[in-house]
Design a protein around this motif. Structure first.
Motif, short mmCIF file in Angstrom:
data_model
loop_
_atom_site.label_atom_id
_atom_site.label_comp_id
_atom_site.label_asym_id
_atom_site.label_seq_id
_atom_site.Cartn_x
_atom_site.Cartn_y
_atom_site.Cartn_z
N ASN A 45 1.51 -26.54 10.38
CA ASN A 45 2.61 -26.52 11.34
C ASN A 45 3.93 -26.89 10.67
O ASN A 45 4.96 -26.20 10.84
CB ASN A 45 2.30 -27.49 12.49
N VAL A 46 3.92 -27.97 9.91
CA VAL A 46 5.14 -28.39 9.21
C VAL A 46 5.53 -27.35 8.16
O VAL A 46 6.72 -27.01 8.02
CB VAL A 46 4.93 -29.77 8.56
N LEU A 47 4.55 -26.82 7.45
CA LEU A 47 4.84 -25.84 6.39
C LEU A 47 5.49 -24.59 6.98
O LEU A 47 6.51 -24.10 6.46
CB LEU A 47 3.55 -25.47 5.66
N TYR A 48 4.91 -24.05 8.05
CA TYR A 48 5.46 -22.83 8.66
C TYR A 48 6.89 -23.04 9.12
O TYR A 48 7.79 -22.22 8.84
CB TYR A 48 4.59 -22.38 9.83
N ASN A 49 7.13 -24.15 9.83
CA ASN A 49 8.46 -24.37 10.38
C ASN A 49 9.49 -24.81 9.34
O ASN A 49 10.69 -24.78 9.61
CB ASN A 49 8.38 -25.40 11.51
N SER A 50 9.01 -25.20 8.16
CA SER A 50 9.93 -25.52 7.07
C SER A 50 10.52 -24.27 6.43
O SER A 50 11.60 -24.33 5.83
CB SER A 50 9.21 -26.35 5.99
N PHE A 51 9.80 -23.14 6.57
CA PHE A 51 10.22 -21.93 5.89
C PHE A 51 10.76 -20.86 6.83
O PHE A 51 10.96 -19.72 6.42
CB PHE A 51 9.05 -21.36 5.07
N THR A 52 10.96 -21.22 8.10
CA THR A 52 11.57 -20.26 9.02
C THR A 52 12.54 -20.97 9.95
O THR A 52 12.26 -22.09 10.40
CB THR A 52 10.51 -19.51 9.85
N SER A 53 13.65 -20.35 10.23
CA SER A 53 14.60 -20.88 11.19
C SER A 53 14.46 -20.20 12.55
O SER A 53 15.14 -20.57 13.51
CB SER A 53 16.04 -20.69 10.68
N PRO A 86 11.18 -19.45 14.52
CA PRO A 86 9.73 -19.42 14.77
C PRO A 86 9.39 -18.43 15.87
O PRO A 86 10.17 -18.22 16.80
CB PRO A 86 9.40 -20.85 15.18
N ALA A 87 8.23 -17.82 15.77
CA ALA A 87 7.81 -16.81 16.74
C ALA A 87 6.31 -16.89 16.96
O ALA A 87 5.56 -17.40 16.11
CB ALA A 87 8.20 -15.41 16.24
N VAL A 88 5.88 -16.42 18.11
CA VAL A 88 4.45 -16.32 18.38
C VAL A 88 3.89 -15.12 17.61
O VAL A 88 4.64 -14.14 17.40
CB VAL A 88 4.18 -16.17 19.89
N PRO A 89 2.63 -15.19 17.19
CA PRO A 89 1.66 -16.26 17.44
C PRO A 89 1.70 -17.38 16.42
O PRO A 89 1.03 -18.40 16.59
CB PRO A 89 0.34 -15.51 17.36
N TRP A 90 2.48 -17.21 15.33
CA TRP A 90 2.41 -18.17 14.22
C TRP A 90 2.85 -19.56 14.65
O TRP A 90 2.32 -20.57 14.15
CB TRP A 90 3.28 -17.67 13.06
N ALA A 91 3.79 -19.65 15.57
CA ALA A 91 4.31 -20.96 15.97
C ALA A 91 3.29 -21.77 16.77
O ALA A 91 3.42 -23.00 16.88
CB ALA A 91 5.58 -20.79 16.79
N VAL A 92 2.29 -21.10 17.36
CA VAL A 92 1.33 -21.81 18.20
C VAL A 92 -0.07 -21.89 17.60
O VAL A 92 -0.91 -22.63 18.11
CB VAL A 92 1.25 -21.17 19.61
N MET A 93 -0.32 -21.17 16.53
CA MET A 93 -1.66 -21.22 15.93
C MET A 93 -2.04 -22.62 15.44
O MET A 93 -3.18 -23.06 15.65
CB MET A 93 -1.76 -20.19 14.81
N PRO A 94 -1.14 -23.38 14.78
CA PRO A 94 -1.52 -24.74 14.39
C PRO A 94 -1.84 -25.64 15.58
O PRO A 94 -2.67 -26.56 15.47
CB PRO A 94 -0.28 -25.24 13.63
N ILE A 95 -1.19 -25.38 16.72
CA ILE A 95 -1.45 -26.19 17.91
C ILE A 95 -2.88 -25.93 18.40
O ILE A 95 -3.58 -26.84 18.85
CB ILE A 95 -0.42 -25.87 19.01
N THR A 96 -3.33 -24.69 18.30
CA THR A 96 -4.71 -24.35 18.66
C THR A 96 -5.69 -25.11 17.78
O THR A 96 -6.69 -25.66 18.27
CB THR A 96 -4.95 -22.84 18.51
N LEU A 97 -5.42 -25.15 16.49
CA LEU A 97 -6.31 -25.84 15.57
C LEU A 97 -6.31 -27.34 15.84
O LEU A 97 -7.36 -28.00 15.75
CB LEU A 97 -5.87 -25.56 14.13
N TYR A 98 -5.16 -27.89 16.19
CA TYR A 98 -5.09 -29.31 16.54
C TYR A 98 -5.97 -29.63 17.74
O TYR A 98 -6.76 -30.59 17.73
CB TYR A 98 -3.64 -29.73 16.84
N THR A 99 -5.84 -28.83 18.81
CA THR A 99 -6.63 -29.12 20.01
C THR A 99 -8.12 -28.90 19.77
O THR A 99 -8.95 -29.59 20.37
CB THR A 99 -6.16 -28.26 21.20
N LEU A 100 -8.47 -27.97 18.90
CA LEU A 100 -9.88 -27.79 18.55
C LEU A 100 -10.41 -29.06 17.88
O LEU A 100 -11.49 -29.56 18.23
CB LEU A 100 -10.05 -26.59 17.63
#
Length: 402
Positions: free
Chosen positions: A292-300, A302-316
């Motif tokens: 999550n931190v890595l993805y958002n560090s390299f984009t100004s 953010p867009a779906v689905p990439w912005a929410v995929m780490p959140i899915t992994l967290y809740t899992l």
């Protein structure tokens, strides 16, 4: 004899009552701000007041259910939830809405606390883990669908329609509990309502250093979810540039992870050693935070689905760990399950309250700051739990073949 499927459904509906009061009205944040001519921070207080009230009452619902029985307390809270939702629907200004939300929160804290105690009343060991996992899997449907349904209500009926719906839900739940829910705590096992004894029990629980730190670590790991839940409207509509009907882009992946994790946890029970289950869960949490931190560090942008995929992994990951850690924490006080469940629920909701009211308003304008906020909370929770739970034996019946 009570159908296991019906019992699981009733348990899940009881746990939904608190989250529904959060997730269903999130698409209405902007509409509430416009009608009352206030800023996002003021509307955020309608959420903070609700969650704060939930947290406070969680301290007492378990003890009340130990004294008066699980079913009676659940029914009373469901009725109160319906009444206070009706009051919120008629709030004439933001101050009255915050007050109504606080009263609504007072009635919303019973579900998860009492359900955890009921599962412990009726099941033990791996069976309890499986039942908790099943409840969480069914419960996961509500936060996934609530923001989508709330967006539809907002579009077609305005924000007040959301509270009419919550009023109807409270009334319907009270009726179902009265008709179908069995009492799991017989009178002979109930604790007398003696203030001195209850106070002594709280002191005994809070004097246990391991228990204090365990529930704090668990509260931080689970409460990290508040970063995205409490900022959902700003995250979707401002950061990602979508509309009020698009909150499903956050909540469906979020709850998909919850349901998958709960299903896997139920499958793992009695089949996979606990230490392996914990390693898998911790691995999912840490990988989610890093990506999550890595993805958002390299984009100004953010867009779906990439912005929410780490959140899915967290809740899992957290859904894999929650049934195990909940049973281990409550296992420290097997004769005071309701009280132990209350303290756990209070800690988790206080983390949510403090995060949503004090921290999230400083983060929700930036996807990177949201990612960092969640990651710091998760890593701190893992560190505290790992330190506190050293030497803790598995809850009875949770031992696995090595």
């Amino acid at each position: 004899m009570q159908s296991p499927v019906l019992l699981t459904l009733l348990f899940a509906l009881c746990t939904m009552i608190g989250p529904l009061g959060i997730d269903t009205y999130l698409p209405s944040f902007h509409a509430i701000a416009q009608e009352f001519d206030v800023g996002p921070a003021a509307v955020q207080q309608t959420l903070s007041a609700y969650v704060l009230a939930m947290a406070v009452t969680m301290l007492f619902y378990g003890t009340l259910s130990d004294t008066f029985g699980r079913k009676r307390v659940l029914m009373a809270s469901a009725i109160g939830y319906g009444v206070t939702s009706f009051l919120a629907a008629f709030a004439p200004n933001i101050t009255m809405l915050v007050l109504a939300r606080f009263l609504q929160g007072l009635c919303a804290g019973s579900g998860m606390v009492i359900v955890r105690a009921m599962v412990q009343d009726k099941y033990h060991g791996a069976d309890a883990q499986r039942q908790m996992a099943m409840v969480m899997m069914v419960f996961g449907l509500a936060p996934a669908l609530a923001p989508i349904f709330g967006g539809w209500l907002q579009t077609h009926g305005g924000w007040r329609a959301t509270f009419y719906f919550l009023c109807a839900f409270g009334a319907a739940l009270a009726l179902m509990l009265w008709r179908f829910l069995p009492e799991t705590l017989p009178r002979e096992r109930r604790s007398p309502l003696k203030v001195g004894v209850i106070a002594a029990n709280y002191v005994q629980a809070l004097s246990n250093r391991k228990f204090r730190w365990m529930i704090l670590g668990l509260g931080l790991m689970a409460g990290a979810n508040s970063v995205y839940i409490s900022s959902a409207a700003e995250f979707i509509m401002t950061v990602l540039g979508m509309d009020a009907t698009s909150l499903g882009w956050l909540f469906i992946p979020l709850i998909a992870g919850t349901m998958m994790g709960s299903a896997i946890s139920g499958t793992f029970a009695r089949r996979i050693p606990l230490r392996v289950q914990k390693m898998i869960g911790f691995g999912c949490l840490l990988l989610a935070c890093f990506s999550n931190v890595l993805y958002n560090s390299f984009t100004s942008h953010p867009a779906v689905p990439w912005a929410v995929m780490p959140i899915t992994l967290y809740t899992l990951g957290i859904s894999l760990l929650m049934p195990i850690f909940t049973l281990e924490a409550m296992g420290q006080f097997p004769q005071m399950r309701g009280l132990a469940s209350s303290l756990q629920g209070f800690t988790q909701m206080m983390v949510f309250t403090l995060m949503s009211s004090l921290i999230v308003p400083h983060l929700f304008h930036s996807a990177l700051l949201l990612a960092i906020g969640q990651s710091v909370t998760v890593v701190l929770g893992i560190a505290i739990w790992t330190w506190a739970s050293r030497g803790i034996a598995p809850a009875p019946g949770l031992e696995r073949a090595r």
